[in-house]
Design an enzyme around this catalytic site. Structure first.
Site: not given
Length: 434
Positions: A282-285, A325, A362-363, A390
Site C-alpha cells: 500500500e505505497p502512497g507517499r 509536523y 493569520c497564524e 499530503y
C-alpha cells in the site's frame, strides 16, 4: 520533486519540469499552483513493479496506491491505467477511485472508523477486502453484510508492536496507537471472524507507519506477521493474502538520502521466499511525494531586527505539513536571475539572507520554511519541493482562501487537472438565517 529531478534551462536559468518551464506554468495558471510530473509518477510505480518482478512475485502481487496521499482524479486514473489497486480510508475515496476508472475488485478499505453507510457502499461495489481494525468493526460489518445478503471479505489489521522510528503522528504500529488489533488478540479474533456467517476471512494486514527510511522495522513486522499466519494455518484458518502496507519514505532534504524501492522491499521479500500467498502493498507517499511541487510567488519582503520574512502567496492552508509536523521541504528559486518588469528587481543588488518563508494566513504557525538562505526580491517565483503527497490532499479553505490549482506536466504539454476555486464557491453551500 527534488531539485535533482528537474533541470535549468533558458537565458534566465529557469527550472523545468519535464520539458516545461515553471515560469510558463505560473504565467498561465497563476500561483499558488501544484505541479506534478506524469513521468515521475510512472517511474515511481514502475520501481515497485520492477522490484517485485526481480524477486519473482509480481504475478501474485497487487500494488494498492494509498489514496489519502493525493486523491486527484487524474493521478488515480494514471495509476489505474498502470494496473494499480487502491487503498482507501473513506466512502469518498471509494467514489473517487471508481470515478477515476479504478477497478473495485482491486480496492482494500482501511481505517478505524468505517461507517455502516460506507461498509454498505463498499460491499455493493464489490471491493477486494476490508482491513478490519477492531472487534466491534468486525461485528458491525458482519451485520451490514447480512442485511444485504453478502459475505464481506476481510483481513484483520494486526498491530505488531514494532517501532517505525518515525514522527509520532505517523507511527501506527505500536501498542499505544489507535490503529489495528493487538498482536496477542489476533488469533482469537480470527477464530471469531471465521465463525461469522457473513464474513469471509481472506488475509492479514499490517502497516506500522509512514516516512520510513530504514527497511528493518518493516522487515521485523513482516517476520511477526508470518509467524501469526503460520499459527492461523495450524488452527485451520488458511489465508489467501498477506498485506504488508506501505510507509516507505522519500527524500525531502537535498542533502539527505532515502532508500530505493528495491532496497526497501528486499528485506521483506527475502522473508517471504517460499510463501504461496498473494502479496499486497500500500505505497502512497513514495509514489507521489517526489512527483510534485508547489509553485508560489513572493509578495512581500519584511526585514526585522531578528528575522527576515518572505511572505509568499501560498500558506499553511495550501501546505499543512510544516505547521503540522514541523516538516522540511526544500525551497528553491525558479529563476536564478530577475526578469525586468516582473517585479524580480536587479539581481546584482540582491543580498542572500536567512529568510522565514511564510504565508499570509493569520497564524504564527503559518510557515513553509525556516531560515532559508536565499537572495530574494518581491515577485520572485519559488518552488516548494516534494509536495506531491499530503499537500493538496490536506489543503483547506482556512481564512476563506481558495485552494490552489493543480496541473500535470506530460512531456511538453501541461494539463489543468483541478482549476483554482472561485471565492463564491467557498460559501455556495451555506445559507443565512430567514
Amino acid at each position: 520533486m527534488t531539485l535533482a529531478a528537474m533541470r535549468r534551462a533558458g537565458t534566465e536559468d529557469t527550472l523545468h519540469v519535464e520539458e516545461v518551464a515553471l515560469s510558463e506554468i505560473a504565467t498561465k495558471f497563476g500561483t499558488p499552483c501544484y505541479v506534478y510530473s506524469r513521468r515521475a509518477l510512472t517511474a515511481a510505480f514502475t520501481a515497485y513493479r520492477d522490484a517485485l518482478q526481480k524477486h519473482g512475485v509480481l504475478a501474485r502481487s497487487l500494488i494498492c496506491y494509498a489514496v489519502k496521499a493525493n486523491s486527484n482524479l487524474a493521478i488515480l486514473n494514471l495509476f489505474a491505467r498502470l494496473g494499480a489497486g487502491f487503498d482507501i480510508v473513506s466512502g469518498g475515496e471509494l467514489a473517487r477511485v471508481i470515478a477515476a476508472g479504478g477497478d473495485p475488485e482491486k480496492i482494500v478499505f482501511s481505517g478505524v472508523g468505517k461507517s455502516r453507510t460506507e461498509m454498505h457502499a463498499a460491499l455493493k461495489a464489490g471491493i477486494h477486502c476490508f482491513n478490519v481494525e477492531s472487534a466491534s468493526e468486525l461485528d458491525q460489518l458482519s451485520e451490514v453484510a447480512g442485511n444485504v445478503g453478502y459475505r464481506a471479505p476481510v483481513s484483520l489489521r494486526v498491530n505488531p508492536d514494532v517501532d517505525a522510528k518515525t514522527h509520532p503522528y505517523i507511527s501506527t504500529g505500536l501498542k499505544s496507537a489507535k490503529f489495528g488489533i493487538a498482536y496477542d488478540q489476533a488469533l482469537s479474533l480470527y477464530r471469531h471472524a471465521a465463525a461469522l456467517p457473513h464474513i469471509a476471512v481472506k488475509g492479514i494486514d499490517c502497516h506500522i507507519g509512514s516516512q520510513l527510511l530504514d527497511p528493518l522495522p518493516a522487515a521485523e513486522a513482516t517476520e511477526k506477521i508470518l509467524a501469526l499466519v503460520d499459527q492461523l494455518a495450524t488452527a485451520g484458518i488458511a489465508l489467501e493474502h498477506i498485506d504488508l502496507g506501505g510507509g516507505m519514505g522519500i527524500q525531502y532534504r537535498s542533502e539527505e538520502a532515502a532508500p530505493t524501492v528495491a532496497d526497501y522491499l528486499a528485506p521483506m521479500l527475502n522473508k517471504l521466499k517460499g510463501r504461496h500467498e498473494k502479496l499486497l502493498f500500500e505505497p502512497g507517499r513514495s509514489l507521489v511525494g517526489n512527483a510534485g511541487l508547489l509553485l508560489t510567488r513572493v509578495e512581500v519582503l519584511k526585514h526585522g531586527e531578528e528575522k527576515h520574512f518572505a511572505v509568499v502567496d501560498a500558506a499553511m492552508n495550501d501546505l499543512m505539513r510544516p505547521a503540522l509536523y514541523d516538516a522540511w521541504h526544500d525551497i528553491v528559486k525558479v529563476m536564478q536571475s530577475g526578469i525586468p518588469g516582473d517585479g524580480a528587481g536587479d539581481t546584482a543588488n540582491r543580498t542572500s539572507l536567512p529568510y522565514e518563508i511564510v504565508g499570509p494566513v493569520c497564524e504564527s504557525g503559518d510557515f513553509l520554511g525556516h531560515d532559508r538562505q536565499l537572495a530574494l526580491a518581491e515577485g520572485d517565483l519559488l518552488a516548494i519541493l516534494s509536495t506531491g503527497a499530503y499537500g493538496m490532499a490536506m489543503a483547506s479553505n482556512y481564512n476563506s482562501r481558495p485552494r490552489a490549482a493543480e496541473v500535470m506536466v506530460d512531456g511538453a504539454a501541461v494539463h489543468l487537472i483541478r482549476r483554482r476555486e472561485d471565492i463564491a464557491e467557498l460559501f455556495a453551500l451555506e445559507s443565512i438565517l430567514p
